[in-house]
Design an enzyme around this catalytic site. Structure first.
Site, PDB file in Angstrom:
ATOM      1  N   ASN A  12       0.867  -1.185   0.000  1.00  0.00           N
ATOM      2  CA  ASN A  12       0.000   0.000   0.000  1.00  0.00           C
ATOM      3  C   ASN A  12       0.905   1.237   0.000  1.00  0.00           C
ATOM      4  O   ASN A  12       1.457   1.608   1.032  1.00  0.00           O
ATOM      5  CB  ASN A  12      -0.891  -0.044   1.249  1.00  0.00           C
ATOM      6  CG  ASN A  12      -1.781   1.179   1.364  1.00  0.00           C
ATOM      7  OD1 ASN A  12      -1.845   2.016   0.459  1.00  0.00           O
ATOM      8  ND2 ASN A  12      -2.476   1.292   2.491  1.00  0.00           N
ATOM      9  N   TRP A  13       1.034   1.846  -1.163  1.00  0.00           N
ATOM     10  CA  TRP A  13       1.975   2.975  -1.298  1.00  0.00           C
ATOM     11  C   TRP A  13       1.444   4.274  -0.698  1.00  0.00           C
ATOM     12  O   TRP A  13       2.147   5.265  -0.648  1.00  0.00           O
ATOM     13  CB  TRP A  13       2.330   3.189  -2.780  1.00  0.00           C
ATOM     14  CG  TRP A  13       3.322   2.206  -3.310  1.00  0.00           C
ATOM     15  CD1 TRP A  13       3.723   1.045  -2.712  1.00  0.00           C
ATOM     16  CD2 TRP A  13       4.051   2.290  -4.544  1.00  0.00           C
ATOM     17  NE1 TRP A  13       4.650   0.388  -3.494  1.00  0.00           N
ATOM     18  CE2 TRP A  13       4.863   1.141  -4.625  1.00  0.00           C
ATOM     19  CE3 TRP A  13       4.081   3.207  -5.589  1.00  0.00           C
ATOM     20  CZ2 TRP A  13       5.711   0.897  -5.701  1.00  0.00           C
ATOM     21  CZ3 TRP A  13       4.927   2.972  -6.678  1.00  0.00           C
ATOM     22  CH2 TRP A  13       5.731   1.829  -6.721  1.00  0.00           C
ATOM     23  N   LYS A  14       0.189   4.261  -0.310  1.00  0.00           N
ATOM     24  CA  LYS A  14      -0.440   5.457   0.286  1.00  0.00           C
ATOM     25  C   LYS A  14      -0.083   6.692  -0.546  1.00  0.00           C
ATOM     26  O   LYS A  14      -0.118   6.638  -1.776  1.00  0.00           O
ATOM     27  CB  LYS A  14      -0.017   5.587   1.754  1.00  0.00           C
ATOM     28  CG  LYS A  14      -0.279   4.306   2.553  1.00  0.00           C
ATOM     29  CD  LYS A  14      -0.210   4.491   4.032  1.00  0.00           C
ATOM     30  CE  LYS A  14      -0.468   3.167   4.739  1.00  0.00           C
ATOM     31  NZ  LYS A  14      -0.569   3.252   6.166  1.00  0.00           N
ATOM     32  N   HIS A  98      -9.827   1.032   4.160  1.00  0.00           N
ATOM     33  CA  HIS A  98      -8.624   1.219   4.966  1.00  0.00           C
ATOM     34  C   HIS A  98      -8.951   2.172   6.117  1.00  0.00           C
ATOM     35  O   HIS A  98      -9.743   3.099   5.954  1.00  0.00           O
ATOM     36  CB  HIS A  98      -7.490   1.786   4.097  1.00  0.00           C
ATOM     37  CG  HIS A  98      -6.183   1.772   4.814  1.00  0.00           C
ATOM     38  ND1 HIS A  98      -5.840   2.734   5.744  1.00  0.00           N
ATOM     39  CD2 HIS A  98      -5.143   0.902   4.779  1.00  0.00           C
ATOM     40  CE1 HIS A  98      -4.639   2.448   6.226  1.00  0.00           C
ATOM     41  NE2 HIS A  98      -4.200   1.345   5.664  1.00  0.00           N
ATOM     42  N   GLU A 168      -6.255  -5.243  10.070  1.00  0.00           N
ATOM     43  CA  GLU A 168      -5.253  -4.213  10.353  1.00  0.00           C
ATOM     44  C   GLU A 168      -5.654  -3.454  11.615  1.00  0.00           C
ATOM     45  O   GLU A 168      -6.407  -2.461  11.533  1.00  0.00           O
ATOM     46  CB  GLU A 168      -5.185  -3.204   9.203  1.00  0.00           C
ATOM     47  CG  GLU A 168      -4.693  -3.747   7.906  1.00  0.00           C
ATOM     48  CD  GLU A 168      -4.006  -2.646   7.084  1.00  0.00           C
ATOM     49  OE1 GLU A 168      -2.839  -2.805   6.749  1.00  0.00           O
ATOM     50  OE2 GLU A 168      -4.658  -1.623   6.810  1.00  0.00           O
ATOM     51  N   GLY A 174       1.657   1.905  11.188  1.00  0.00           N
ATOM     52  CA  GLY A 174       2.618   3.008  11.169  1.00  0.00           C
ATOM     53  C   GLY A 174       3.457   3.108  12.437  1.00  0.00           C
ATOM     54  O   GLY A 174       3.961   4.183  12.769  1.00  0.00           O
ATOM     55  N   SER A 216       2.627  -2.343  10.542  1.00  0.00           N
ATOM     56  CA  SER A 216       4.023  -2.364  10.990  1.00  0.00           C
ATOM     57  C   SER A 216       4.741  -3.689  10.719  1.00  0.00           C
ATOM     58  O   SER A 216       5.464  -4.205  11.580  1.00  0.00           O
ATOM     59  CB  SER A 216       4.122  -1.984  12.468  1.00  0.00           C
ATOM     60  OG  SER A 216       3.579  -0.692  12.643  1.00  0.00           O
ATOM     61  N   GLY A 237       2.656  -1.216   4.361  1.00  0.00           N
ATOM     62  CA  GLY A 237       2.656   0.206   4.025  1.00  0.00           C
ATOM     63  C   GLY A 237       4.068   0.700   3.748  1.00  0.00           C
ATOM     64  O   GLY A 237       4.607   0.491   2.656  1.00  0.00           O
TER      65      GLY A 237
HETATM   66  P1  PGA Z   1       2.375   0.184   7.760  1.00  0.00           P
HETATM   67  O1  PGA Z   1       0.974   0.410   7.033  1.00  0.00           O
HETATM   68  O2  PGA Z   1       2.992  -1.071   7.192  1.00  0.00           O
HETATM   69  O3  PGA Z   1       3.158   1.405   7.414  1.00  0.00           O
HETATM   70  O4  PGA Z   1       2.100   0.078   9.229  1.00  0.00           O
HETATM   71  C1  PGA Z   1       0.078  -0.653   6.814  1.00  0.00           C
HETATM   72  C2  PGA Z   1      -1.201  -0.125   6.238  1.00  0.00           C
HETATM   73  O5  PGA Z   1      -1.675   0.938   6.662  1.00  0.00           O
HETATM   74  O6  PGA Z   1      -1.784  -0.744   5.322  1.00  0.00           O
END
Ligand code: PGA
Length: 254
Positions: A12-14, A98, A168, A174, A216, A237
């Site tokens: 997920n590149w956000k 999400h 999640e 994060g 994470s 992420g």
């Molecule tokens: P993260 O994000 O790996 O940076 O914790 C995961 C997500 O929000 O899909």
């Protein structure tokens, strides 16, 4: 030797990659190095704008996903991106619900509509669920059940095998990898999710749903999360825009 199961690894590149040039460099690096590890399915979800340029041309080992989709079909919907438009540029998966979108006001009913839109174009929805906090009375379990069933409302039983559930927990997104869920707690949650699905849709149908984990994940915890947590894949992420880190995770699992 027991055959290793094929995992689904979703990046997920956000909004981490701001230019097309950077997106191309990252995607090319991942794609080139992934050729060694074809035993898993790897889906990258860049920004909408970057998808057509990344997905066009020769198909490498990667699949392409989007981070959101409209709950509506075509028509007068300013600013929306529909499932038909995504399918047209080669999108095979889409993240829906999400927690970062739920925080903007998306409801379970919106998400159920997005799931339906995605399925009508043959796209696999990755339905995110997760509690914000864990209480000692188990209220979070009721919350997860309601979120899960609300987000899948109206889906035909036969379509469940084309749905991915991404657990999640919001408190684990994060953060430092030491703050991710413990594999044991994850395993319990996976069993619970399957029980909820099986009560609502049937044992066989529940077995067909892939349950993956996000929050994470790094190369330090990926192995124990997958094997002890007993998930069918990962939603990653930050580490998905760093080719070295993503490849480290893929190679550990291969
Ligand atoms: P993260 O994000 O790996 O940076 O914790 C995961 C997500 O929000 O899909």
């Amino acid at each position: 030797m027991k055959k290793k199961k094929k995992l689904l690894i979703v990046g997920n590149w956000k909004m981490y990659v701001s230019t097309m040039a950077d997106a191309q460099v990252i995607a090319r690096s991942i794609s080139n190095r992934l050729k060694k590890y074809t035993n898993h399915t790897v889906v990258l979800c860049p920004a909408f704008l970057h998808i057509p340029l990344l997905s066009k041309g020769k198909r490498g080992p990667l699949l392409w996903g989007a981070q959101n989709v409209s709950a509506f079909d075509e028509g007068a919907r300013t600013g929306e991106v529909g499932a038909g438009e995504l399918a047209d540029v080669g999108v095979s998966h889409v993240i829906v619900g999400h927690s970062e979108r739920r925080a903007l006001g998306e409801t379970d009913a919106d998400i159920a509509r997005k799931v339906a839109r995605a399925r009508s174009y043959g796209i696999i929805p990755i339905v995110c669920i997760g509690e914000s906090v864990r209480d000692t009375h188990g209220e979070y379990l009721r919350f997860i059940r309601d979120q899960l069933l609300g987000s899948l409302k109206g889906i035909p039983k036969k379509d469940l095998k084309h749905v991915v559930v991404a657990y999640e927990p919001v408190w684990a997104i994060g953060k430092k990898d030491t703050e991710a869920i413990t594999p044991r707690d994850l395993h319990e949650m996976v069993i619970y999710i399957r029980k909820v699905l099986s009560d609502a849709f049937g044992v066989k149908e529940a077995q067909d749903v892939r349950v993956i984990y996000g929050g994470s994940v790094t190369s330090n915890n990926a192995l124990s999360i997958v094997h002890e947590g007993e998930v069918s894949g990962l939603l990653i992420g930050r580490d998905s825009v760093k080719p070295d880190n993503l490849l480290a995770i893929v190679s550990l699992l291969s």
